[in-house]
Design an enzyme around this catalytic site. Structure first.
Site, PDB file in Angstrom:
ATOM      1  CG  HIS A 246      17.009  43.493  31.950  1.00  0.00           C
ATOM      2  ND1 HIS A 246      16.833  42.823  33.141  1.00  0.00           N
ATOM      3  CD2 HIS A 246      17.750  42.697  31.168  1.00  0.00           C
ATOM      4  CE1 HIS A 246      17.426  41.654  33.049  1.00  0.00           C
ATOM      5  NE2 HIS A 246      17.994  41.544  31.869  1.00  0.00           N
TER       6      HIS A 246
ATOM      7  CD  GLU B 130      21.451  33.903  32.505  1.00  0.00           C
ATOM      8  OE1 GLU B 130      21.779  35.094  32.417  1.00  0.00           O
ATOM      9  OE2 GLU B 130      20.455  33.446  31.931  1.00  0.00           O
TER      10      GLU B 130
ATOM     11  CG  ASP C 194      20.892  37.171  35.492  1.00  0.00           C
ATOM     12  OD1 ASP C 194      20.382  37.845  36.402  1.00  0.00           O
ATOM     13  OD2 ASP C 194      20.389  37.082  34.362  1.00  0.00           O
TER      14      ASP C 194
ATOM     15  CB  CYS D 279      26.433  37.264  25.873  1.00  0.00           C
ATOM     16  SG  CYS D 279      25.338  36.362  26.974  1.00  0.00           S
TER      17      CYS D 279
HETATM   18  C1  PEP Z   1      23.409  38.096  31.659  1.00  0.00           C
HETATM   19  O1  PEP Z   1      22.763  37.772  32.659  1.00  0.00           O
HETATM   20  O2  PEP Z   1      24.628  38.347  31.681  1.00  0.00           O
HETATM   21  C2  PEP Z   1      22.738  38.240  30.363  1.00  0.00           C
HETATM   22  C3  PEP Z   1      23.424  38.472  29.277  1.00  0.00           C
HETATM   23  O3  PEP Z   1      21.381  38.158  30.361  1.00  0.00           O
HETATM   24  P1  PEP Z   1      20.418  39.352  30.817  1.00  0.00           P
HETATM   25  O4  PEP Z   1      21.275  40.570  31.030  1.00  0.00           O
HETATM   26  O5  PEP Z   1      19.427  39.556  29.731  1.00  0.00           O
HETATM   27  O6  PEP Z   1      19.823  38.820  32.062  1.00  0.00           O
HETATM   28 MG    MG Z   2      20.785  36.974  32.407  1.00  0.00          MG
END
Ligand code: PEP
Ligand code: MG
Length: 580
Positions: A191, A433, A457, A504
């Site tokens: 992140h 995910e 994920d 996403c």
């Molecule tokens: C993902 O897991 O692709 C996602 C968009 O969520 P995050 O990156 O916040 O875990």
């Molecule tokens: Mg995620």
């Protein structure tokens, strides 16, 4: 000049002065001291050694009193190491002859000793390296006497070089002055990397250890496109990168002109380009790039950026800013995805050995109902101002989705009873995910209003590879056939049931995957605002037929590396200026 290879996580090039943060968050100052300051610096070192000696002796006596002499002996060994004449001689030589600063000399010498221990076969001796790191930390604490907080008191542009930055530390970086960052650890899906994109600064992670090679004020180049970090570049390299910065600017200006053109393929198939945001201010970046809405608002950063738990009002203000700016375009509020690497100032679950498999995300929300309800109330109130969708993260079972929806319904009833306005028809969806969610997708499509594929994920859980670990980066690959099969299954089930589905994860913001995703049937892309122009550019250059041919070829391939190579070639052929 020294070149380091890391993992590229946020594009662009930054050239500037280093601000170095070590393991403990200490800011390491310049490597050298002035010739006439040597005696003074040696005194400072002696002072620090004496203070640390007193500190360790104090610990030794206290532990011996409480637990017995045997335990006190551990500290006695630390004391002997600290007062070792050879170490002292080495430090003095570095300061006197090479004009190193005491901080730099301490780090450099002690880490070298620690490495020797780490290489030893005996695990008992190898663990002694930690004792040496402990002494280093204590000495630095005395020499520097200032903590990490300094990073928020910047007065000029810097490139931050750190061992690690947690998502909340990255969240609190001063956007005005931090022009880029590099971390020794971290993986492509961490992140911290995602926040770098939000800040729209170049970033490289997972370079491996190098901080002892660099000191504050050194000139550094961060090449966020190729994952390169160049320490003390020579003139030729500097000139080349300055030219590159100019080229990036020219490309950005050209891409900016796409803002008002439709998001569609060359054969006129209309697509949707949504934005991923972490902070409310980013909604302006979405508007500037002509986004069709917000596909993912990572609301957990509200918790990470603050010392205290956000109140309903704090949530509401943030959401309303985004919803108002978007007008009648959709804003997808993802309920908080805390836990794993995103740890706020909440009581932490005990003994989480595998935090990515632990009490994370929707699981954490369902265990902390007051926290969850506060957020849902705010999101529902904001829904009265525009077009809000609510999305639950990391759903792995149908029961979880139903439970989350029940909590939401309960909050809705509450608001209704109190005459508080909200959108009664708001869409409720979930992230896809976890592989289990894809296995059960036929059931999920019956109960959701929309789906969003989170490849960050999905890759991690499908391939059993930690998204934030640089040592397994070769395996962390969205182009892996196993991941692609799951994406296909999700898109097909959604299409069959007329459930809108977008993607996403970071994958949708990477132009090398755009043709493939279009060919697999994806029509809604949710990407970081900085990636929008490029993704739109690719879409406008290609036809669906072309993309289907690419997808068919890819789905017959077995190996992620071959797939990636092929996709890069295809991109280069269709959009040469992006395929470099
Ligand atoms: C993902 O897991 O692709 C996602 C968009 O969520 P995050 O990156 O916040 O875990
Ligand atoms: Mg995620």
């Amino acid at each position: 000049m020294q070149k380091l290879q890391g993992i590229a996580v946020s594009p662009g090039v930054a050239i500037g002065e280093a601000l170095v943060m070590d393991h403990e968050g200490f800011r390491i100052p310049r490597r050298f001291v002035a010739r006439d300051a040597v005696e003074e610096e040696l005194e400072r070192l002696d002072g620090a050694i004496a203070s640390v000696g007193q500190e360790i002796a104090g610990n030794r006596d206290a532990v011996a009193r409480e637990l017995g002499e045997k335990y006190g002996a551990i500290f006695e060994a630390h004391l002997q190491m600290l007062q070792d004449a050879r170490l002292h001689g080495e430090l003095e030589e570095m300061i006197r002859q090479r004009h190193y600063s005491p901080e730099y000399a301490v780090s450099h010498a002690l880490r070298r000793y620690a490495q020797v221990f780490q290489r030893l076969e005996s695990s008992y001796l190898a663990e002694r390296a930690n004792d040496i790191f402990d002494i280093e930390k204590r000495l630095l604490r005395h020499l520097l006497g200032r903590r990490r907080e300094e990073i928020s008191n910047l007065t000029s542009d810097v490139l931050v070089l750190a061992h690690n930055l947690t998502p909340s530390e990255t969240t609190n970086l001063d956007r005005k002055f931090v022009q880029g960052f590099v971390t020794e650890v971290g993986g492509p899906g961490s992140h911290t990397a995602i926040v770098a994109e939000a800040l729209e600064i170049p970033a490289v992670v997972g370079t491996g250890l190098f901080l002892t090679e660099v000191s504050g004020g050194d000139q550094v180049i961060i090449d966020g496109d190729n994952g390169l970090v160049i320490l003390q570049p020579n003139e030729e390299t500097l000139a080349r990168y300055r030219h590159e910065v100019e080229e990036i600017r020219t490309l950005a200006t050209r891409l900016q002109s796409l803002r008002d053109l439709p998001m569609e393929t060359a054969d006129g198939v209309r697509l949707q380009l949504l934005g991923n945001i972490e902070f409310p201010y980013e909604v302006d970046h979405c508007v500037d790039r002509g986004a069709d809405g917000v596909g993912l608002y990572r609301t957990e950063f509200l918790y990470l950026g603050s010392e205290t738990e956000p109140t309903e009002e704090v949530h509401y203000q943030a959401y309303s800013q985004v919803v108002r700016a978007m007008g009648d375009k959709p804003v997808t509020i993802r309920t908080f995805d805390l836990g794993a690497d995103k740890v706020p100032h909440l009581p932490e679950p005990e003994d989480e050995r595998n935090p990515f498999l632990g009490l994370r995300s929707i699981r954490l929300a369902l265990r902390n109902l007051p926290l969850f309800r506060t957020q849902l109330r705010a999101a529902l109130r904001a829904s009265a101002l525009g077009s809000v969708r609510i999305m639950f993260p990391l759903v792995s079972t149908l029961l979880e989705f139903r439970q989350a929806k029940m909590v939401l319904n309960d909050v809705m009833e509450d608001l209704e009873e109190h005459g508080i306005d909200f959108d009664h028809d708001l869409q409720i969806g979930m992230m896809v995910e976890v592989p289990a969610a894809v296995m059960m997708i036929d059931s999920f499509v019956e109960v959701v209003d929309f789906l969003s594929i989170g490849t960050n994920d999905l890759v991690q859980y499908t391939l059993a590879v930690d998204r934030s670990n640089k040592d397994v980066v070769e395996l962390y690959n969205p182009a892996d056939p196993a991941v692609l099969k799951l994406i296909v299954a999700a898109i097909q089930a959604a299409d069959l049931n007329s459930v809108p589905i977008d993607l996403c994860g970071q994958m949708s913001g990477n132009p090398i995957y755009t043709m493939l995703l279009l060919g697999l049937g994806l029509r809604h892309f949710s990407v970081s605002p900085s990636a929008m122009p490029e993704i739109k550019d690719v879409c406008r250059h290609v036809t669906i037929e072309q993309c289907q041919a690419v997808a068919n070829r890819v789905m017959s391939m077995e190996n992620a590396q071959d797939i990636k190579r092929y996709l890069k070639e295809e991109l280069k052929a269709c959009v040469p200026e992006l395929g470099e």
